[in-house]
Design a protein around this motif. Sequence first.
Motif, mmCIF file in Angstrom:
data_model
loop_
_atom_site.group_PDB
_atom_site.id
_atom_site.type_symbol
_atom_site.label_atom_id
_atom_site.label_comp_id
_atom_site.label_asym_id
_atom_site.label_seq_id
_atom_site.Cartn_x
_atom_site.Cartn_y
_atom_site.Cartn_z
ATOM 1 N N ASP A 1 0.840 -1.186 0.000
ATOM 2 C CA ASP A 1 0.000 0.000 0.000
ATOM 3 C C ASP A 1 0.882 1.245 0.000
ATOM 4 O O ASP A 1 1.660 1.450 0.931
ATOM 5 C CB ASP A 1 -0.895 -0.018 1.233
ATOM 6 C CG ASP A 1 -1.977 1.042 1.194
ATOM 7 O OD1 ASP A 1 -1.988 1.831 0.237
ATOM 8 O OD2 ASP A 1 -2.807 1.059 2.119
ATOM 9 N N PRO A 2 0.777 2.106 -1.020
ATOM 10 C CA PRO A 2 1.641 3.290 -1.058
ATOM 11 C C PRO A 2 1.303 4.323 0.014
ATOM 12 O O PRO A 2 2.135 5.149 0.354
ATOM 13 C CB PRO A 2 1.411 3.856 -2.462
ATOM 14 C CG PRO A 2 0.100 3.331 -2.880
ATOM 15 C CD PRO A 2 -0.069 2.005 -2.209
ATOM 16 N N SER A 3 0.094 4.273 0.566
ATOM 17 C CA SER A 3 -0.267 5.243 1.599
ATOM 18 C C SER A 3 0.233 4.825 2.974
ATOM 19 O O SER A 3 0.090 5.579 3.929
ATOM 20 C CB SER A 3 -1.786 5.427 1.641
ATOM 21 O OG SER A 3 -2.407 4.235 2.069
ATOM 22 N N GLU A 4 0.807 3.637 3.074
ATOM 23 C CA GLU A 4 1.216 3.144 4.392
ATOM 24 C C GLU A 4 2.313 3.997 5.015
ATOM 25 O O GLU A 4 2.232 4.376 6.181
ATOM 26 C CB GLU A 4 1.672 1.697 4.280
ATOM 27 C CG GLU A 4 1.972 1.085 5.617
ATOM 28 C CD GLU A 4 2.235 -0.396 5.515
ATOM 29 O OE1 GLU A 4 2.531 -0.980 6.558
ATOM 30 O OE2 GLU A 4 2.152 -0.960 4.426
ATOM 31 N N GLY B 1 3.236 7.128 4.331
ATOM 32 C CA GLY B 1 2.912 8.528 4.552
ATOM 33 C C GLY B 1 1.729 8.780 5.448
ATOM 34 O O GLY B 1 1.645 9.817 6.094
ATOM 35 N N LEU B 2 0.775 7.848 5.499
ATOM 36 C CA LEU B 2 -0.451 8.095 6.252
ATOM 37 C C LEU B 2 -0.655 7.086 7.376
ATOM 38 O O LEU B 2 -0.900 7.472 8.519
ATOM 39 C CB LEU B 2 -1.656 8.053 5.291
ATOM 40 C CG LEU B 2 -3.022 8.242 5.920
ATOM 41 C CD1 LEU B 2 -3.149 9.656 6.452
ATOM 42 C CD2 LEU B 2 -4.115 7.953 4.916
ATOM 43 N N LEU B 3 -0.552 5.822 7.070
ATOM 44 C CA LEU B 3 -0.890 4.812 8.064
ATOM 45 C C LEU B 3 0.182 4.645 9.135
ATOM 46 O O LEU B 3 -0.150 4.426 10.298
ATOM 47 C CB LEU B 3 -1.148 3.471 7.365
ATOM 48 C CG LEU B 3 -2.329 3.465 6.396
ATOM 49 C CD1 LEU B 3 -2.473 2.106 5.749
ATOM 50 C CD2 LEU B 3 -3.601 3.854 7.094
#
Length: 140
Positions: free
Chosen positions: A87-90, A92-94
Amino acid sequence: MASLVTVWFLVRRRSTGATLRGPVWTGFIDPPPWLPFGDPLSQPGAAGMAQPLRRMLGGSLLGATETVLMRAPGDPRPGHYAAQAADPSEAGLLAPLARLRDSVAGRAERLRELTIRGCLGLSFGTLVGLLALLAWLEGG
């Protein structure tokens, strides 16, 4: 432009003009007569439905990889299929949200070590704070 008009005219001329009705496809294959509720092995699953999208967008968008191990014909050993995605959002966000959650949970864990006097003081302080907030909201 003339080619588009020609194609449109030919399609309209060859069409029947009436709406054709047929059975609705529910995503399931009709069961054989000896299995009235359907054969689970013949029903498509979510992975099969998503495979075209995963292959089309997964490599560039999710960093998805697929590994297929096909045995030679006549080899009795089973084949192997593995699919992974990152997951690319992991990062930066998660990940920051997980660190915040762990920090809050660590601070909340210290409440378990309070004495009865500390628990009653915390409850009384919370009640006074909420009453002060209510008075401020009603007065403002």
